[in-house]
Motif scaffolding. Structure first.
Motif, PDB file in Angstrom:
ATOM      1  N   LEU A   1       5.190  -3.895   0.905  1.00 23.58           N
ATOM      2  CA  LEU A   1       5.648  -2.517   0.882  1.00 23.58           C
ATOM      3  C   LEU A   1       4.572  -1.587   1.444  1.00 23.58           C
ATOM      4  CD1 LEU A   1       7.636  -0.263  -0.090  1.00 23.58           C
ATOM      5  CD2 LEU A   1       6.332  -0.256  -2.240  1.00 23.58           C
ATOM      6  N   ILE A   2       4.964  -0.765   2.401  1.00 22.21           N
ATOM      7  CA  ILE A   2       4.109   0.342   2.825  1.00 22.21           C
ATOM      8  C   ILE A   2       4.876   1.615   2.490  1.00 22.21           C
ATOM      9  CG2 ILE A   2       2.888   1.461   4.718  1.00 22.21           C
ATOM     10  CD1 ILE A   2       2.623  -1.207   6.085  1.00 22.21           C
TER      11      ILE A   2
ATOM     12  N   SER B   1      13.433 -15.739   6.488  1.00 21.81           N
ATOM     13  CA  SER B   1      12.545 -15.875   7.648  1.00 21.81           C
ATOM     14  C   SER B   1      11.070 -15.642   7.342  1.00 21.81           C
ATOM     15  CB  SER B   1      13.002 -14.907   8.751  1.00 21.81           C
ATOM     16  OG  SER B   1      12.981 -13.574   8.280  1.00 21.81           O
ATOM     17  N   GLY B   2      10.739 -15.338   6.110  1.00 32.82           N
ATOM     18  CA  GLY B   2       9.334 -15.122   5.763  1.00 32.82           C
ATOM     19  C   GLY B   2       9.039 -13.662   5.479  1.00 32.82           C
ATOM     20  N   THR B   3       7.788 -13.323   5.531  1.00 33.29           N
ATOM     21  CA  THR B   3       7.335 -11.993   5.127  1.00 33.29           C
ATOM     22  C   THR B   3       7.938 -10.882   5.980  1.00 33.29           C
ATOM     23  OG1 THR B   3       5.246 -12.946   4.392  1.00 33.29           O
ATOM     24  CG2 THR B   3       5.284 -10.567   4.741  1.00 33.29           C
ATOM     25  N   VAL B   4       8.331  -9.796   5.309  1.00 34.44           N
ATOM     26  CA  VAL B   4       8.811  -8.590   5.979  1.00 34.44           C
ATOM     27  C   VAL B   4       7.954  -7.408   5.520  1.00 34.44           C
ATOM     28  CG1 VAL B   4      10.723  -6.943   6.174  1.00 34.44           C
ATOM     29  CG2 VAL B   4      11.192  -9.401   6.229  1.00 34.44           C
ATOM     30  N   ILE B   5       7.526  -6.608   6.499  1.00 30.05           N
ATOM     31  CA  ILE B   5       6.846  -5.359   6.161  1.00 30.05           C
ATOM     32  C   ILE B   5       7.908  -4.280   6.049  1.00 30.05           C
ATOM     33  CG2 ILE B   5       5.265  -3.570   6.979  1.00 30.05           C
ATOM     34  CD1 ILE B   5       3.620  -5.747   8.295  1.00 30.05           C
ATOM     35  N   LEU B   6       7.973  -3.652   4.876  1.00 32.24           N
ATOM     36  CA  LEU B   6       8.967  -2.614   4.634  1.00 32.24           C
ATOM     37  C   LEU B   6       8.270  -1.262   4.517  1.00 32.24           C
ATOM     38  CD1 LEU B   6      11.761  -1.495   3.888  1.00 32.24           C
ATOM     39  CD2 LEU B   6      11.269  -2.113   1.497  1.00 32.24           C
ATOM     40  N   LEU B   7       8.538  -0.399   5.478  1.00 35.16           N
ATOM     41  CA  LEU B   7       8.071   0.980   5.365  1.00 35.16           C
ATOM     42  C   LEU B   7       9.130   1.756   4.587  1.00 35.16           C
ATOM     43  CD1 LEU B   7       6.186   3.341   6.061  1.00 35.16           C
ATOM     44  CD2 LEU B   7       7.593   3.749   8.076  1.00 35.16           C
TER      45      LEU B   7
ATOM     46  N   TYR C   1       4.706  -9.600  11.943  1.00 33.24           N
ATOM     47  CA  TYR C   1       5.730  -9.697  10.892  1.00 33.24           C
ATOM     48  C   TYR C   1       6.922  -8.829  11.271  1.00 33.24           C
ATOM     49  CZ  TYR C   1       2.370 -11.848   7.641  1.00 33.24           C
ATOM     50  OH  TYR C   1       1.475 -12.684   7.037  1.00 33.24           O
ATOM     51  N   ALA C   2       8.089  -9.179  10.720  1.00 33.07           N
ATOM     52  CA  ALA C   2       9.267  -8.322  10.888  1.00 33.07           C
ATOM     53  C   ALA C   2       8.978  -6.970  10.227  1.00 33.07           C
ATOM     54  CB  ALA C   2      10.477  -8.974  10.244  1.00 33.07           C
ATOM     55  N   PHE C   3       9.511  -5.909  10.834  1.00 37.29           N
ATOM     56  CA  PHE C   3       9.223  -4.570  10.359  1.00 37.29           C
ATOM     57  C   PHE C   3      10.536  -3.834  10.140  1.00 37.29           C
ATOM     58  CE2 PHE C   3       7.935  -0.064  11.629  1.00 37.29           C
ATOM     59  CZ  PHE C   3       7.372   0.226  10.381  1.00 37.29           C
ATOM     60  N   ARG C   4      10.736  -3.341   8.924  1.00 35.77           N
ATOM     61  CA  ARG C   4      11.953  -2.612   8.605  1.00 35.77           C
ATOM     62  C   ARG C   4      11.583  -1.264   7.987  1.00 35.77           C
ATOM     63  NH1 ARG C   4      13.081  -5.677  11.661  1.00 35.77           N
ATOM     64  NH2 ARG C   4      14.351  -7.561  11.523  1.00 35.77           N
ATOM     65  N   MET C   5      12.443  -0.269   8.219  1.00 40.35           N
ATOM     66  CA  MET C   5      12.196   1.070   7.697  1.00 40.35           C
ATOM     67  C   MET C   5      13.378   1.533   6.857  1.00 40.35           C
ATOM     68  SD  MET C   5      10.623   2.914  11.128  1.00 40.35           S
ATOM     69  CE  MET C   5      10.578   4.513  10.325  1.00 40.35           C
ATOM     70  N   LEU C   6      13.090   1.993   5.649  1.00 36.48           N
ATOM     71  CA  LEU C   6      14.116   2.564   4.782  1.00 36.48           C
ATOM     72  C   LEU C   6      13.594   3.857   4.174  1.00 36.48           C
ATOM     73  CD1 LEU C   6      15.419  -0.608   2.861  1.00 36.48           C
ATOM     74  CD2 LEU C   6      16.531   0.568   4.778  1.00 36.48           C
ATOM     75  N   ASN C   7      14.497   4.618   3.584  1.00 28.41           N
ATOM     76  CA  ASN C   7      14.133   5.856   2.913  1.00 28.41           C
ATOM     77  C   ASN C   7      14.523   5.734   1.441  1.00 28.41           C
ATOM     78  OD1 ASN C   7      14.549   8.660   1.830  1.00 28.41           O
ATOM     79  ND2 ASN C   7      13.855   9.211   3.885  1.00 28.41           N
ATOM     80  N   ALA C   8      13.568   5.941   0.558  1.00 30.42           N
ATOM     81  CA  ALA C   8      13.815   5.751  -0.871  1.00 30.42           C
ATOM     82  C   ALA C   8      14.853   6.725  -1.409  1.00 30.42           C
ATOM     83  CB  ALA C   8      12.506   5.911  -1.642  1.00 30.42           C
TER      84      ALA C   8
ATOM     85  N   MET D   1       0.841  -1.201   0.000  1.00 28.43           N
ATOM     86  CA  MET D   1       0.000   0.000   0.000  1.00 28.43           C
ATOM     87  C   MET D   1       0.873   1.247   0.000  1.00 28.43           C
ATOM     88  SD  MET D   1      -1.331  -0.061   3.987  1.00 28.43           S
ATOM     89  CE  MET D   1      -1.645  -1.839   3.979  1.00 28.43           C
ATOM     90  N   ILE D   2       0.284   2.341  -0.412  1.00 28.83           N
ATOM     91  CA  ILE D   2       0.927   3.646  -0.349  1.00 28.83           C
ATOM     92  C   ILE D   2       0.058   4.533   0.526  1.00 28.83           C
ATOM     93  CG2 ILE D   2       1.592   5.713  -1.649  1.00 28.83           C
ATOM     94  CD1 ILE D   2       2.049   3.743  -4.055  1.00 28.83           C
TER      95      ILE D   2
END
Length: 424
Positions: free
Chosen positions: A122-123, A90-96, A65-72, A42-43
Motif C-alpha cells: 500500500l502506498i 500474479s504476485g505483488t501489486v503496488i496499490l496507490l 510490479y503491477a501498479f493500480r490506483m484507487l481512491n479511498a 507507506m503513507i
C-alpha cells in the motif's frame, strides 16, 4: 483521449522523480527499499501536486510490479477485492490509495491481512497529517514519509524537461518560452507541479504559431493560462494548524514581518474566529505582564474586527499583531499558576490555615475558624506579615517575575520587597 501533460510526464523510475531527494535520492530510504527489493507499505503526505503519485508510479516502474490506483473515498470494497485477486494470481501489486485518510473500517479490515502477507504494498497518499487523520491500524503497518513542497527550481527544471521531451512532453512543438513567463509559471503555482505542467500545455496548445511556425509564449499568455494558487488553505486541513502555530511563534519571537505574513494567510482563508481567538490567547499567554495594556488593546481590536467583518477587519487585526510582536514578552503569571496546579495534582497541598477559613457562621469561633486573622487594610501600608499557604507548602514560591517590561519590573520590585519583609 489524450492524457494531460502532468500525467504523461510522470516518472518511470526513481531517477526521474522531481524533488523529494530526502526520500528518493541515492542512499535515502525509498531508494534503499527499491534497491534491496524490500518494499513495505507507506503513507506519503504533503500538499497537492508535489509528487505523491509520481513517487508511487516511480517505485512501481523501478520494481516492475503491477501498479493500480484507487481512491479511498470513492472506490468500493469490490474494487479492492479486484486488486487483491490480481495480487493472489500474479504476485505483488503496488496499490496507490489516494485520500487514504478517508478509508472506512470495512475497506480497512479487508486490506489489513493483504498488507500483513505482503501481497499488496500500500502506498497511501494524503494531504492530511497521518498522525492525526489516519486510523492507527493502518498507520502501524506503514512507514510515514512527508513529501515536501517543490521549490521554484524544481518546477523550472520539470517545465524545461517537458518542453524538450518529444515522446511524452511538448517536444514536437516549436515553443519559444519567454524567460519571465517561465519564472512566473515556476512561482505562481506555489510548488504544485501538476498545475504548472497543465498550465504550460494549455498555453502551448491554445497559442497559434507565428509565420515562422514558432509558438511564442509570453508572460501575458502564461498569466492567462495559469490558475493562480492561493497560499490560503482548507480551514480543517493540517496546514491550517501549522499557520496558526507559525503566527503565534512569530509573535512570541517578535518577528513582525513573519507574523504579518501568517496573519495574511489566515485573512485570505477568511477565518475570523480563529484569528481573534488566537490573538487573545497570545496577548495573555506570551505578552502577559510584559505589557498588560497590549492585551487590553488586543481585546478592543478583536471586538472591532468582529463588528467590521472582512475586508476592513484586517486593519485592527494588523494593529494588534504589530503591537503584540513588538511588546515585551512575559509568561510568568500563567507558568506560576501551572506550577501551583502541578503541586495540587501531585497531592502537595495541605490544610488551609485556620485564620483564613470562613468564619461567617455561628460556632466558627469555637472551631478556631478565622481567629487571629489580621486585616491588611487596617494597617497604614496596606500589608502585614501573616501565613497564607498551608503549613506543608508554606515556603512554596511559584511566581518568578521577568524583567522584560516596565510594568512587570515594578511588580517584581514590590514582590521582592514583600518577600524581604516576610523574612524579617
Amino acid at each position: 483521449m489524450t492524457q494531460p501533460l502532468a500525467y504523461r510526464m510522470r516518472p518511470r523510475n526513481l531517477s526521474e522523480v522531481i524533488g523529494q531527494q530526502h526520500l528518493v535520492g541515492k542512499g535515502k530510504i525509498i531508494e534503499r527499499m527499491v534497491s534491496a527489493k524490500m518494499l513495505s507499505s507507506m503513507i506519503l503526505y504533503g500538499p497537492p501536486g508535489t509528487g505523491k503519485t509520481s513517487i508511487a508510479s516511480a517505485i512501481a516502474g523501478s520494481t516492475k510490479y503491477a501498479f493500480r490506483m484507487l481512491n479511498a473515498a470513492t472506490d468500493t470494497k469490490k474494487d479492492l477485492q479486484v486488486v487483491a485477486e490480481e495480487a493472489r494470481m500474479s504476485g505483488t501489486v503496488i496499490l496507490l490509495l489516494d485520500e487514504v485518510h478517508r478509508l472506512d473500517k470495512t475497506k480497512q479490515d479487508f486490506l489489513l491481512p493483504h498488507l500483513e502477507n505482503g501481497r499488496i504494498i500500500l502506498i497511501g497518499a494524503t494531504t492530511e497529517n497521518p498522525y492525526i487523520s489516519i486510523n492507527p491500524a493502518i498507520r502501524s503497518r506503514a512507514q510515514i514519509f512527508e513529501v515536501k513542497p517543490l521549490t521554484e527550481e524544481n518546477i523550472h527544471h520539470a517545465l524545461i524537461q517537458a518542453l524538450a521531451d518529444d515522446e511524452r512532453g511538448l517536444g514536437q512543438y516549436d515553443v519559444e518560452l519567454d524567460e519571465m513567463a517561465l519564472v512566473h509559471l515556476s512561482r505562481a503555482t506555489n510548488g504544485d507541479l501538476r498545475s504548472a505542467l497543465n498550465s504550460l500545455e494549455l498555453a502551448v496548445k491554445s497559442t497559434p504559431p507565428n509565420t515562422d511556425g514558432k509558438i511564442s509564449i509570453s508572460l501575458a499568455i502564461i498569466e492567462e493560462c495559469v490558475q493562480l494558487k492561493s497560499m490560503s488553505h482548507d480551514k480543517n486541513g493540517d496546514a491550517h494548524y501549522d499557520v496558526i502555530s507559525a503566527l503565534q511563534k512569530s509573535i512570541r519571537g517578535s518577528d513582525v514581518n513573519a507574523a504579518l505574513h501568517y496573519l495574511g494567510r489566515l485573512v485570505e482563508a477568511g477565518d475570523m474566529l480563529i484569528i481573534c481567538r488566537r490573538l487573545m490567547v497570545i496577548a495573555y499567554e506570551d505578552i502577559g505582564l510584559g505589557n498588560p495594556a497590549a492585551a487590553a488593546r488586543t481585546v478592543t481590536a478583536v471586538q472591532a474586527a468582529e463588528k467590521l467583518g472582512f475586508p476592513e477587519a484586517r486593519i485592527p487585526l494588523a494593529n494588534a499583531v504589530v503591537d503584540l510582536c513588538l511588546s515585551p514578552k512575559s509568561n510568568s503569571s500563567y507558568t506560576a499558576l501551572d506550577a501551583a496546579i502541578a503541586d495540587i495534582r501531585s497531592g502537595n497541598t495541605g490544610d488551609i490555615p485556620d485564620h483564613l477559613k470562613d468564619s461567617h457562621y455561628q460556632g466558627a469561633k469555637a472551631l478556631n475558624r478565622g481567629v487571629d486573622y489580621q486585616y491588611p487594610h487596617a494597617t497604614e501600608q496596606g500589608w502585614l506579615s501573616q501565613q497564607y499557604l498551608p503549613d506543608k507548602i508554606k515556603k512554596a514560591r511559584y511566581y518568578e517575575p521577568k524583567h522584560t517590561g516596565k510594568y512587570e519590573q515594578a511588580l517584581a520590585s514590590r514582590y521582592e520587597e514583600i518577600n524581604r519583609l516576610n523574612k524579617q
